[in-house]
Design an enzyme around this catalytic site. Structure first.
Site, PDB file in Angstrom:
ATOM      1  N   LYS A 124       0.819  -1.217   0.000  1.00 18.09           N
ATOM      2  CA  LYS A 124       0.000   0.000   0.000  1.00 18.09           C
ATOM      3  C   LYS A 124       0.853   1.268   0.000  1.00 18.09           C
ATOM      4  O   LYS A 124       0.473   2.266  -0.600  1.00 18.09           O
ATOM      5  CB  LYS A 124      -0.972   0.007   1.185  1.00 18.09           C
ATOM      6  CG  LYS A 124      -2.060  -1.052   1.016  1.00 18.09           C
ATOM      7  CD  LYS A 124      -3.309  -0.750   1.802  1.00 18.09           C
ATOM      8  CE  LYS A 124      -4.406  -1.731   1.408  1.00 18.09           C
ATOM      9  NZ  LYS A 124      -5.643  -1.552   2.112  1.00 18.09           N
ATOM     10  N   LYS A 221      -5.335  -9.319  -6.579  1.00 21.63           N
ATOM     11  CA  LYS A 221      -6.630  -9.524  -5.915  1.00 21.63           C
ATOM     12  C   LYS A 221      -7.627  -8.422  -6.287  1.00 21.63           C
ATOM     13  O   LYS A 221      -7.218  -7.281  -6.565  1.00 21.63           O
ATOM     14  CB  LYS A 221      -6.458  -9.647  -4.400  1.00 21.63           C
ATOM     15  CG  LYS A 221      -6.320  -8.360  -3.665  1.00 21.63           C
ATOM     16  CD  LYS A 221      -6.576  -8.526  -2.158  1.00 21.63           C
ATOM     17  CE  LYS A 221      -6.568  -7.146  -1.525  1.00 21.63           C
ATOM     18  NZ  LYS A 221      -7.296  -7.004  -0.310  1.00 21.63           N
ATOM     19  N   LYS A 224     -10.798  -2.648  -3.705  1.00 23.05           N
ATOM     20  CA  LYS A 224     -11.528  -1.377  -3.815  1.00 23.05           C
ATOM     21  C   LYS A 224     -10.656  -0.287  -4.421  1.00 23.05           C
ATOM     22  O   LYS A 224     -11.139   0.627  -5.052  1.00 23.05           O
ATOM     23  CB  LYS A 224     -11.936  -0.880  -2.425  1.00 23.05           C
ATOM     24  CG  LYS A 224     -12.944  -1.722  -1.723  1.00 23.05           C
ATOM     25  CD  LYS A 224     -13.154  -1.135  -0.323  1.00 23.05           C
ATOM     26  CE  LYS A 224     -13.746  -2.132   0.617  1.00 23.05           C
ATOM     27  NZ  LYS A 224     -13.121  -2.148   1.932  1.00 23.05           N
TER      28      LYS A 224
END
Ligand code: AQP
Length: 358
Positions: A124, A221, A224
């Protein structure tokens, strides 16, 4: 003195489940199959606490109005999918201050070296690590606090959360060891838990699809935060949008294989077959027994119909619930009160263990 509240409750109660979902945008099929479906099933024989983790959400920038909207949307999705907020607890994290308070204590238990190994932070934060928030780095400790604040026994999550669950267990174990003598002196050791105060929570990574992949890239994956809308199916998508996204989903030119071994090396095909199997309640073998040898031109419309059939009622119920914000907010308020009633005595014990004057 609060006594050994955890131990007493544990001997009488059903196993306790805790899990959370971030209100960070549109909920997608991965969240649904990897987590929410499992949350619903576990209600049968567990005491469940399901949390909309808004404090986790702000570890990356959130527009405040959007955060409020998403918090209510996740709550509506929980209820629409079949979670009973009266029988079980549904609330948003920031309404129960013990999450933040316990996170601070556990920050002093967790080691920097442990956090440095967390792959989700690396993914991230990316190359811009120096500019990531301290909260993003500390995310796994707050997650440990979420779980341990309730002495949760089991935590249903998708595959991507496995490492964070292992860290939670390490933090619980170290706290139990560091304070072993004090825990024993105060009579706060859990029975049959080798003298520990915190139970070591068991990860439940076993939903119908623990890792749903992006529709644009079968090696990533479904997420969002993927910039491509076509990478995911949102719970709020209507039938036309679902059909369009599945039509555009990346595939290969080969027909579907007759057996699961034939899916090896075909990440996108494996993902679509996995989604079909999970939604239909079938194994991949059973899906291939029906569709093996047939091309995607036939399989994709069948998959689209199935996704629409399963998501449409949830979508409609979410819309109905979201028209009544007062009801959603009252569910969260009542859930927070009941969550607090569990977390408060446990955190009071933590204070006594570490030596805080209460
Ligand atoms: N693709 C997935 N397949 C299976 N399970 C998944 N989960 C998330 N993505 C998949 C599971 O959903 C639960 C809630 O996730 P979350 O929203 O709290 O956090 P997340 O894992 O960070 O979700 P996203 O969509 O991937 O968000 P971003 O893009 O912000 O990172 C968890 O149990 C998770 O395992």
């Amino acid at each position: 003195m609060s006594g050994n509240s955890g131990t007493e409750q544990m001997s009488k109660r059903k196993p306790r489940v805790f899990s959370g979902v971030q209100p960070t945008g549109n909920l997608h099929l991965g969240n649904y199959l990897g987590a929410i479906v499992r949350f619903v099933d576990l209600q049968q024989d567990h005491e469940c606490i399901y949390c909309v983790v808004d404090m986790h959400a702000i570890t990356v920038w959130q527009d405040p109005q959007e955060l409020l909207r998403s918090t209510r949307e996740v709550t509506a999705a929980f209820i629409a999918a079949g979670i009973d907020p009266e029988e079980h607890i549904v609330f948003n994290q920031s309404q129960v201050s013990q999450h933040a308070e316990l996170a601070w204590v556990l920050n002093c238990t967790a080691r920097i070296g442990w956090l440095n190994r967390m792959t989700q932070f690396k993914e991230k934060a990316g190359k811009n690590r120096e500019n990531a928030s301290v909260g993003l780095y500390d995310y796994p400790v707050l997650m440990a606090a979420d779980i341990l604040a309730y002495h949760a026994d089991r935590v249903p999550v998708g595959e991507d959360q496995k490492q964070h669950l292992e860290l939670t267990r390490d933090i619980a174990q170290k706290f139990n060891n560091d304070y072993a003598q004090r825990i024993a002196e105060l009579g706060l050791a859990r029975e049959g838990e080798d003298g520990g105060f915190f139970p070591l929570p068991e990860p439940l990574i076993q939903g119908p699809a623990t890792r749903v992949m992006s529709l644009r890239d079968g090696t990533k994956k479904m997420s969002k935060s993927d910039p491509s809308e076509y990478s995911r199916i949102n719970l709020s998508d209507d039938a036309d949008m679902i059909a369009k996204k599945i039509r555009k989903a990346k595939t290969d030119p080969e027909p579907l294989p007759e057996s699961v071994e034939g899916l090896e090396g075909r990440a996108e095909a494996a993902n679509l077959v996995g989604i079909y199997a999970a939604l239909a309640g079938l194994t991949k073998e059973q899906v291939l027994a029906e569709f093996g040898g047939r091309g995607f031109a036939e399989f994709k419309p069948a998959l689209a119909d199935l996704v629409v059939e399963k998501l449409a009622p949830i979508n409609a119920e979410m819309k109905r619930l979201l028209d009544d914000v007062g009801y959603i907010d009252s569910v969260l308020r009542s859930g927070a009160e009941r969550a607090r009633a569990i977390a408060e005595p446990i955190f009071d014990d933590v204070k006594r263990i570490v030596g805080f004057l209460a």
